[in-house]
Motif scaffolding. Structure first.
Motif, PDB file in Angstrom:
ATOM      1  N   UNK A  82     -18.686 -48.819 -21.400  1.00 42.26           N
ATOM      2  CA  UNK A  82     -17.797 -49.116 -20.278  1.00 42.26           C
ATOM      3  C   UNK A  82     -16.792 -47.973 -20.239  1.00 42.26           C
ATOM      4  N   UNK A  83     -16.810 -47.212 -19.153  1.00 36.15           N
ATOM      5  CA  UNK A  83     -16.004 -45.991 -19.087  1.00 36.15           C
ATOM      6  C   UNK A  83     -14.856 -46.156 -18.106  1.00 36.15           C
ATOM      7  N   UNK A  84     -13.687 -45.681 -18.533  1.00 39.69           N
ATOM      8  CA  UNK A  84     -12.513 -45.633 -17.662  1.00 39.69           C
ATOM      9  C   UNK A  84     -12.083 -44.188 -17.490  1.00 39.69           C
ATOM     10  N   UNK A  85     -11.969 -43.753 -16.237  1.00 39.04           N
ATOM     11  CA  UNK A  85     -11.451 -42.427 -15.915  1.00 39.04           C
ATOM     12  C   UNK A  85     -10.016 -42.592 -15.427  1.00 39.04           C
ATOM     13  N   UNK A  86      -9.095 -41.850 -16.003  1.00 39.47           N
ATOM     14  CA  UNK A  86      -7.698 -41.912 -15.591  1.00 39.47           C
ATOM     15  C   UNK A  86      -7.445 -40.808 -14.574  1.00 39.47           C
ATOM     16  N   UNK A  87      -7.137 -41.211 -13.331  1.00 38.13           N
ATOM     17  CA  UNK A  87      -6.833 -40.244 -12.287  1.00 38.13           C
ATOM     18  C   UNK A  87      -8.019 -39.936 -11.394  1.00 38.13           C
ATOM     19  N   UNK A  88      -7.724 -39.705 -10.108  1.00 36.86           N
ATOM     20  CA  UNK A  88      -8.779 -39.402  -9.135  1.00 36.86           C
ATOM     21  C   UNK A  88      -8.375 -38.240  -8.244  1.00 36.86           C
ATOM     22  N   UNK A  89      -7.808 -37.216  -8.873  1.00 37.05           N
ATOM     23  CA  UNK A  89      -7.553 -35.979  -8.151  1.00 37.05           C
ATOM     24  C   UNK A  89      -8.823 -35.159  -8.059  1.00 37.05           C
ATOM     25  N   UNK A  90      -8.692 -33.857  -7.909  1.00 37.44           N
ATOM     26  CA  UNK A  90      -9.876 -32.999  -7.785  1.00 37.44           C
ATOM     27  C   UNK A  90     -10.802 -33.155  -8.992  1.00 37.44           C
ATOM     28  N   UNK A  91     -10.237 -33.108 -10.190  1.00 38.18           N
ATOM     29  CA  UNK A  91     -11.058 -33.228 -11.392  1.00 38.18           C
ATOM     30  C   UNK A  91     -11.555 -34.657 -11.573  1.00 38.18           C
ATOM     31  N   UNK A  92     -10.667 -35.642 -11.379  1.00 40.86           N
ATOM     32  CA  UNK A  92     -11.051 -37.036 -11.565  1.00 40.86           C
ATOM     33  C   UNK A  92     -12.212 -37.439 -10.675  1.00 40.86           C
ATOM     34  N   UNK A  93     -12.151 -37.053  -9.401  1.00 44.80           N
ATOM     35  CA  UNK A  93     -13.252 -37.385  -8.491  1.00 44.80           C
ATOM     36  C   UNK A  93     -14.543 -36.698  -8.908  1.00 44.80           C
ATOM     37  N   UNK A  94     -14.427 -35.461  -9.401  1.00 42.72           N
ATOM     38  CA  UNK A  94     -15.625 -34.743  -9.850  1.00 42.72           C
ATOM     39  C   UNK A  94     -16.261 -35.449 -11.041  1.00 42.72           C
ATOM     40  N   UNK A  95     -15.441 -35.913 -11.966  1.00 38.88           N
ATOM     41  CA  UNK A  95     -15.963 -36.633 -13.129  1.00 38.88           C
ATOM     42  C   UNK A  95     -16.563 -37.971 -12.698  1.00 38.88           C
ATOM     43  N   UNK A  96     -15.899 -38.663 -11.776  1.00 43.33           N
ATOM     44  CA  UNK A  96     -16.436 -39.931 -11.277  1.00 43.33           C
ATOM     45  C   UNK A  96     -17.791 -39.726 -10.613  1.00 43.33           C
ATOM     46  N   UNK A  97     -17.928 -38.658  -9.847  1.00 47.97           N
ATOM     47  CA  UNK A  97     -19.228 -38.373  -9.227  1.00 47.97           C
ATOM     48  C   UNK A  97     -20.283 -38.076 -10.281  1.00 47.97           C
ATOM     49  N   UNK A  98     -19.893 -37.320 -11.309  1.00 47.58           N
ATOM     50  CA  UNK A  98     -20.834 -37.009 -12.376  1.00 47.58           C
ATOM     51  C   UNK A  98     -21.303 -38.257 -13.100  1.00 47.58           C
ATOM     52  N   UNK A  99     -20.380 -39.183 -13.347  1.00 50.36           N
ATOM     53  CA  UNK A  99     -20.742 -40.429 -14.013  1.00 50.36           C
ATOM     54  C   UNK A  99     -21.569 -41.331 -13.107  1.00 50.36           C
ATOM     55  N   UNK A 100     -21.192 -41.399 -11.824  1.00 49.70           N
ATOM     56  CA  UNK A 100     -21.926 -42.247 -10.877  1.00 49.70           C
ATOM     57  C   UNK A 100     -23.381 -41.803 -10.756  1.00 49.70           C
ATOM     58  N   UNK A 101     -23.618 -40.508 -10.889  1.00 49.83           N
ATOM     59  CA  UNK A 101     -24.982 -39.989 -10.803  1.00 49.83           C
ATOM     60  C   UNK A 101     -25.840 -40.443 -11.982  1.00 49.83           C
ATOM     61  N   UNK A 102     -25.185 -40.943 -13.034  1.00 49.16           N
ATOM     62  CA  UNK A 102     -25.917 -41.404 -14.220  1.00 49.16           C
ATOM     63  C   UNK A 102     -25.563 -42.852 -14.536  1.00 49.16           C
ATOM     64  N   UNK A 103     -25.320 -43.603 -13.480  1.00 51.22           N
ATOM     65  CA  UNK A 103     -24.828 -44.976 -13.627  1.00 51.22           C
ATOM     66  C   UNK A 103     -25.795 -45.885 -14.379  1.00 51.22           C
TER      67      UNK A 103
END
Length: 306
Positions: free
Chosen positions: A11-32
């Motif tokens: 269970x992963x939590x990303x802190x922040x959704x700026x330029x980097x945060x959104x990029x990490x969220x997209x990377x994780x979503x691609x491997x959901x």
């Protein structure tokens, strides 16, 4: 315990959704399919940024709300403790002391694995008391993590964001004047990685088997000298570029005139050339042959060629 952790979808939590945060969220979503869940921690005010919220919803990512600036480490621990892996994508703009507080919250909560916001240079090599005093807090974070054994950690060193190298405010690339202001010398090197690549690579590093445990993992979209940078700008734009070296002593003198100027601090640190560049062949993406965006490819996609 480590073997058991490795066999459970995190269970992963990303802190922040700026330029980097959104990029990490997209990377994780691609491997959901490899994850139990992905959530993002935002401030209440961030919920008003409708474009970002829409992207988060489209990625099917849950939203947690807390103010990392105002909340205590103990209060934050109550939120972070519900997740197996915490990835901080909140940088220096969150304010002094925030990186330490987040790390203390992670350790208090007993989070299994932490990826602190260290997406940048090699702070160990740069050391304490550099021109950029904010870097000392990054070393405090490393000291806190290395002093304990309960929480695993992974640091992803990416070098400078590629876009920042070309940002007019940084002062290295002056497109209107067709000039490159080399920090230190034309032979000084810098490593860069795009935010998009950082997001993809961070997700890949987190899910890599065998697990990376308590270590620094390096990435690089490109490692180039400032002379190389001038050459690629000439290829991309079709114009000649003047090459001017800003020596360390000059940049330190500039900083002394405005000691609170963060950009001058960064220029002085990068001019010293320590801990700001590494061999691509030895990086995670280099070793595994993963495609990344070079500085020239970024420039061709983003710079006005007029």
């Amino acid at each position: 315990m480590q073997a058991a952790i490795a066999n459970v979808k995190p269970r992963i939590l990303v802190i922040g959704a700026g330029e980097l945060g959104l990029a990490v969220l997209r990377g994780l979503a691609a491997r959901s399919t490899e994850l139990a869940s992905v959530s993002v921690l935002l401030r209440e005010a961030a919920l008003q940024r409708t474009d970002e919220i829409e992207v988060i919803k489209q990625l099917d990512i849950a939203i947690e709300v807390a103010d990392i600036a105002d909340a205590s480490a103990q209060a934050l621990a109550g939120v972070l403790g519900r997740f197996d892996t915490v990835i901080s994508c909140v940088g220096f703009t969150a304010g002094r002391g925030t990186q330490r507080k987040l790390t203390e919250a992670v350790l208090t909560a007993g989070v299994q694995r932490y990826v602190p916001w260290q997406f940048g240079v090699d702070y160990d090599v740069i050391g304490r008391n550099s021109p950029q005093d904010l870097f000392d807090e990054q070393l405090d974070v490393r000291d806190l993590l290395r002093a304990q054994t309960r929480t695993e950690w992974v640091i992803v060193s990416t070098g400078m964001f590629t876009s920042f190298l070309f940002d007019p405010s940084f002062g290295v690339v002056d497109l209107p004047a067709r000039r490159v202001n080399a920090l230190g010398s034309l032979d000084t090197a810098v490593t860069v990685t795009t935010a998009r690549d950082i997001g993809t690579l961070t997700a890949t590093i987190i899910l890599h088997s065998p697990r990376f445990i308590n270590q620094v993992v390096y990435t690089a979209g490109d490692t180039l000298t400032y002379a190389d940078l001038a050459d690629l700008l000439e290829r991309v734009t079709g114009h000649s570029f003047e090459r001017r070296a800003l020596i360390v002593q000059r940049l330190q003198a500039d900083l002394e005139q405005m000691p609170d100027d963060n950009l001058r601090k960064y220029r002085a640190v990068f001019a010293m050339g320590r801990g700001v560049a590494w061999d691509i062949a030895q990086t995670y993406n280099g070793v595994h042959g993963l495609a990344v965006t070079t500085a020239e490819a970024w420039a061709r996609a983003h710079l006005d060629r007029a």
